[in-house]
Scaffold this active site. Sequence first.
Site, PDB file in Angstrom:
ATOM      1  N   GLU A 285      35.744  36.755  41.229  1.00 31.67           N
ATOM      2  CA  GLU A 285      35.931  36.737  42.602  1.00 31.67           C
ATOM      3  C   GLU A 285      37.039  37.660  42.977  1.00 31.67           C
ATOM      4  O   GLU A 285      37.570  38.241  43.803  1.00 31.67           O
ATOM      5  CB  GLU A 285      36.012  35.461  43.112  1.00 31.67           C
ATOM      6  CG  GLU A 285      36.238  35.246  44.774  1.00 31.67           C
ATOM      7  CD  GLU A 285      37.728  35.187  45.149  1.00 31.67           C
ATOM      8  OE1 GLU A 285      37.865  35.336  46.160  1.00 31.67           O
ATOM      9  OE2 GLU A 285      38.635  35.104  44.371  1.00 31.67           O
TER      10      GLU A 285
ATOM     11  N   ASP B 147      36.802  32.507  37.825  1.00 28.19           N
ATOM     12  CA  ASP B 147      37.880  33.290  37.401  1.00 28.19           C
ATOM     13  C   ASP B 147      39.213  33.055  37.901  1.00 28.19           C
ATOM     14  O   ASP B 147      39.309  32.313  38.939  1.00 28.19           O
ATOM     15  CB  ASP B 147      37.717  34.755  37.378  1.00 28.19           C
ATOM     16  CG  ASP B 147      37.382  35.240  38.858  1.00 28.19           C
ATOM     17  OD1 ASP B 147      36.808  34.358  39.537  1.00 28.19           O
ATOM     18  OD2 ASP B 147      38.027  36.338  39.216  1.00 28.19           O
TER      19      ASP B 147
END
Length: 410
Positions: free
Chosen positions: A175, A82
């Site tokens: 994350e 991400d």
Amino acid sequence: MNIVDRFLAYTRINTTTSRENGAAGIMPSSPGQRVLAELLKSELEALGLCDILLNERAILTATLPANTDKSLPVVSFFAHLDTSAEQTADTKAHIVHYTGGDVTLNADANITMPLAQFPELNDYIGQDLIVTDGTSLLGADDKAGIAAIMHMLQYFKANPEIERGTVKVGFVPDEEQGLRGAKAFDVESFGADFAYTLDCGGIGEFVYENWNAGDVVVTFTGQSAHPMSAKGKLKNSLLMAHKFIAMLPPGEAPEYTEGREGYYWVKELQGNSAKTTLKMDVRDFTKAGYQHRMNFLKQLAASCETLWGEGSVTITLADRYENVKNSLEGDASFPIDIAKAAYARCGIEVKAMPMRGGYDGAVLSQKGLPCPNLFTGAHNFHSIYEFLPVKSLHAAADVLVEIVKITAER
């Protein structure tokens, strides 16, 4: 495929994390993360890796088998899928050859990266830089890490004569909102002995120390009343919250601290006169300092409840992650030594630094997989001014190659 083309291909997939979906427990929180994971899965298959697993949460793992009969430790590398939610637009990366001065990101929109604000640009005169068009993040956090890992795998597949032990890789989602992918990662079944994440900045940076981190929620319960008859009856929970905040140690907030100085961060305040909720982050590099901060808040809440009445103040304290240093001491410090040796072989100065934040390796280390954090080469994470020197990206991949070689030699 060369490493720059790999990276640019990954940036074209929008993997912006979704805080709303994350709060609802959805993983991955955005569909682009699964798209990227599927692409990586196909690339891993094309490279001939084994044990390729992509689960329903978009956690992807794979194994490059050893080519020796020696009993060697299993090294692993991680990156996250991400990108941060600060900017949600699609990335339109391009390469500029930097000769000095300000960098034009978008001539049509008159968007530049000013040298006065980003003097680190002076370190890259004469180099090619991958930059944004000023309307999005670059996504080098953490697609540069992904590209470096994939390039390392490609190198060893192309050079089978180089002795190596088993190498494992992991790519995890989300994350950027509480290390959710790492928290869901099954370390035991992964089967690695130690690991590295690639999730910090400029060339040479090396992290094996970060926060002890906690989350705090304080709820203030007041008593509403009509102003016609409020005297002696109204207990305004909003004012309680403001008085509580005013009693926090002055100067111990993110905007006043640096280096290894810890803080209390007032992040969110919502409510009305009847009920108000305060959300805070607590951070400290030492275990003792972290515990002191959490105890202080607990005692402050108890004192305020005594002052304002039973049930007026409740507090919930939760640990988020530990300082990775706690897991890299004594006999577990060897991943640090191997990485420093790899930097030296590549002619890269080690710039060890405490990270004023968290990264997936902190969670993985806590689960029993010692995991320092390596540079990707990029600068200005979470910003439209994020940039990645091409030479630094190559250097990140070179360090991974040397780590694998040194692990086999030792």
